[in-house]
Design a protein around this motif. Structure first.
Motif, PDB file in Angstrom:
ATOM      1  N   LEU A  53      77.539 -37.099  46.543  1.00 30.89           N
ATOM      2  CA  LEU A  53      76.993 -38.450  46.448  1.00 30.89           C
ATOM      3  C   LEU A  53      75.480 -38.428  46.258  1.00 30.89           C
ATOM      4  O   LEU A  53      74.934 -39.174  45.441  1.00 30.89           O
ATOM      5  CB  LEU A  53      77.369 -39.235  47.703  1.00 30.89           C
ATOM      6  N   LYS A  54      74.814 -37.548  46.975  1.00 27.16           N
ATOM      7  CA  LYS A  54      73.357 -37.414  46.847  1.00 27.16           C
ATOM      8  C   LYS A  54      72.971 -37.007  45.422  1.00 27.16           C
ATOM      9  O   LYS A  54      72.059 -37.571  44.827  1.00 27.16           O
ATOM     10  CB  LYS A  54      72.860 -36.379  47.858  1.00 27.16           C
ATOM     11  N   ARG A  55      73.687 -36.047  44.872  1.00 27.79           N
ATOM     12  CA  ARG A  55      73.406 -35.604  43.502  1.00 27.79           C
ATOM     13  C   ARG A  55      73.709 -36.703  42.492  1.00 27.79           C
ATOM     14  O   ARG A  55      72.977 -36.883  41.510  1.00 27.79           O
ATOM     15  CB  ARG A  55      74.202 -34.347  43.188  1.00 27.79           C
ATOM     16  N   ALA A  56      74.787 -37.448  42.733  1.00 29.59           N
ATOM     17  CA  ALA A  56      75.140 -38.543  41.825  1.00 29.59           C
ATOM     18  C   ALA A  56      74.073 -39.634  41.836  1.00 29.59           C
ATOM     19  O   ALA A  56      73.707 -40.168  40.785  1.00 29.59           O
ATOM     20  CB  ALA A  56      76.503 -39.118  42.206  1.00 29.59           C
ATOM     21  N   HIS A  57      73.545 -39.943  42.998  1.00 31.07           N
ATOM     22  CA  HIS A  57      72.480 -40.950  43.085  1.00 31.07           C
ATOM     23  C   HIS A  57      71.214 -40.461  42.390  1.00 31.07           C
ATOM     24  O   HIS A  57      70.525 -41.254  41.730  1.00 31.07           O
ATOM     25  CB  HIS A  57      72.194 -41.308  44.545  1.00 31.07           C
ATOM     26  N   ALA A  58      70.905 -39.190  42.528  1.00 30.55           N
ATOM     27  CA  ALA A  58      69.746 -38.627  41.828  1.00 30.55           C
ATOM     28  C   ALA A  58      69.939 -38.713  40.319  1.00 30.55           C
ATOM     29  O   ALA A  58      68.990 -38.996  39.575  1.00 30.55           O
ATOM     30  CB  ALA A  58      69.516 -37.176  42.267  1.00 30.55           C
ATOM     31  N   LEU A  59      71.173 -38.500  39.861  1.00 28.58           N
ATOM     32  CA  LEU A  59      71.467 -38.646  38.431  1.00 28.58           C
ATOM     33  C   LEU A  59      71.248 -40.074  37.976  1.00 28.58           C
ATOM     34  O   LEU A  59      70.722 -40.316  36.885  1.00 28.58           O
ATOM     35  CB  LEU A  59      72.924 -38.265  38.151  1.00 28.58           C
ATOM     36  N   GLY A  60      71.656 -41.017  38.812  1.00 31.05           N
ATOM     37  CA  GLY A  60      71.452 -42.420  38.480  1.00 31.05           C
ATOM     38  C   GLY A  60      69.992 -42.732  38.258  1.00 31.05           C
ATOM     39  O   GLY A  60      69.630 -43.452  37.318  1.00 31.05           O
ATOM     40  N   ASP A  61      69.141 -42.157  39.091  1.00 31.32           N
ATOM     41  CA  ASP A  61      67.698 -42.363  38.930  1.00 31.32           C
ATOM     42  C   ASP A  61      67.198 -41.805  37.607  1.00 31.32           C
ATOM     43  O   ASP A  61      66.250 -42.323  37.025  1.00 31.32           O
ATOM     44  CB  ASP A  61      66.933 -41.709  40.085  1.00 31.32           C
ATOM     45  N   ARG A  62      67.843 -40.744  37.119  1.00 32.28           N
ATOM     46  CA  ARG A  62      67.439 -40.137  35.845  1.00 32.28           C
ATOM     47  C   ARG A  62      68.052 -40.853  34.647  1.00 32.28           C
ATOM     48  O   ARG A  62      67.474 -40.877  33.563  1.00 32.28           O
ATOM     49  CB  ARG A  62      67.829 -38.661  35.824  1.00 32.28           C
ATOM     50  N   VAL A  63      69.239 -41.433  34.833  1.00 28.89           N
ATOM     51  CA  VAL A  63      69.948 -42.059  33.719  1.00 28.89           C
ATOM     52  C   VAL A  63      69.459 -43.483  33.457  1.00 28.89           C
ATOM     53  O   VAL A  63      69.420 -43.918  32.308  1.00 28.89           O
ATOM     54  CB  VAL A  63      71.475 -42.040  33.971  1.00 28.89           C
ATOM     55  N   HIS A  64      69.078 -44.194  34.501  1.00 28.69           N
ATOM     56  CA  HIS A  64      68.676 -45.596  34.322  1.00 28.69           C
ATOM     57  C   HIS A  64      67.564 -45.769  33.287  1.00 28.69           C
ATOM     58  O   HIS A  64      67.664 -46.675  32.439  1.00 28.69           O
ATOM     59  CB  HIS A  64      68.302 -46.238  35.653  1.00 28.69           C
ATOM     60  N   PRO A  65      66.524 -44.949  33.272  1.00 26.42           N
ATOM     61  CA  PRO A  65      65.515 -45.116  32.213  1.00 26.42           C
ATOM     62  C   PRO A  65      66.083 -44.889  30.807  1.00 26.42           C
ATOM     63  O   PRO A  65      65.676 -45.550  29.854  1.00 26.42           O
ATOM     64  CB  PRO A  65      64.454 -44.066  32.549  1.00 26.42           C
ATOM     65  N   VAL A  66      67.027 -43.956  30.688  1.00 21.23           N
ATOM     66  CA  VAL A  66      67.660 -43.703  29.388  1.00 21.23           C
ATOM     67  C   VAL A  66      68.448 -44.929  28.953  1.00 21.23           C
ATOM     68  O   VAL A  66      68.349 -45.379  27.805  1.00 21.23           O
ATOM     69  CB  VAL A  66      68.572 -42.454  29.458  1.00 21.23           C
ATOM     70  N   VAL A  67      69.222 -45.486  29.861  1.00 16.18           N
ATOM     71  CA  VAL A  67      70.023 -46.679  29.557  1.00 16.18           C
ATOM     72  C   VAL A  67      69.111 -47.856  29.225  1.00 16.18           C
ATOM     73  O   VAL A  67      69.372 -48.608  28.280  1.00 16.18           O
ATOM     74  CB  VAL A  67      70.980 -47.007  30.722  1.00 16.18           C
ATOM     75  N   ASP A  68      68.030 -48.007  29.974  1.00 21.34           N
ATOM     76  CA  ASP A  68      67.077 -49.087  29.687  1.00 21.34           C
ATOM     77  C   ASP A  68      66.496 -48.941  28.287  1.00 21.34           C
ATOM     78  O   ASP A  68      66.378 -49.925  27.552  1.00 21.34           O
ATOM     79  CB  ASP A  68      65.948 -49.101  30.717  1.00 21.34           C
ATOM     80  N   ARG A  69      66.144 -47.710  27.904  1.00 19.87           N
ATOM     81  CA  ARG A  69      65.581 -47.475  26.571  1.00 19.87           C
ATOM     82  C   ARG A  69      66.618 -47.770  25.494  1.00 19.87           C
ATOM     83  O   ARG A  69      66.316 -48.408  24.477  1.00 19.87           O
ATOM     84  CB  ARG A  69      65.079 -46.038  26.440  1.00 19.87           C
ATOM     85  N   LEU A  70      67.868 -47.329  25.713  1.00 16.75           N
ATOM     86  CA  LEU A  70      68.925 -47.607  24.739  1.00 16.75           C
ATOM     87  C   LEU A  70      69.170 -49.103  24.606  1.00 16.75           C
ATOM     88  O   LEU A  70      69.391 -49.608  23.509  1.00 16.75           O
ATOM     89  CB  LEU A  70      70.216 -46.896  25.149  1.00 16.75           C
ATOM     90  N   THR A  71      69.118 -49.810  25.716  1.00 15.39           N
ATOM     91  CA  THR A  71      69.314 -51.260  25.689  1.00 15.39           C
ATOM     92  C   THR A  71      68.198 -51.933  24.906  1.00 15.39           C
ATOM     93  O   THR A  71      68.450 -52.830  24.092  1.00 15.39           O
ATOM     94  CB  THR A  71      69.380 -51.811  27.129  1.00 15.39           C
TER      95      THR A  71
END
Length: 99
Positions: A53-71
């Protein structure tokens, strides 16, 4: 499903994000998210779960900027297509009245 499947998906996305040659791919992210949601819904949530869960949350922090840029990119493309469509309609209207 096992926690190992969830961990495997986390490791997969960690690897993708660590690759400097990776170009953000919305279809990949959507597919990965669907597989991850399915795996987490059926995970055992054993003793390793807090670390996963900790690693998944850290991934979320890394993915959100990518998703924001794609959006933002997608929104810009939609705006451009809308402007082109308006321009085409204006040209058709002008062409009809200029004849």
């Amino acid at each position: 499903m096992s926690d190992a499947l969830v961990l495997g998906l986390v490791e997969e996305l960690e690897g993708v994000l660590a690759d400097p040659a990776w170009v953000a791919d919305p279809e990949f992210l959507l597919g990965w998210n669907q597989r991850f949601a399915e795996a987490t819904a059926h995970a055992e949530r054993g003793s390793e779960w807090p670390e996963i869960l900790k690693r998944a949350h850290a991934l979320g922090d890394r993915v959100h900027p990518v998703v924001d840029r794609l959006t933002k990119d997608m929104d810009a493309i939609r705006r451009e297509l809308t402007e082109q469509e308006r321009g085409q309609r204006a040209l058709k209207g002008y062409g009809a009245s200029a004849r």
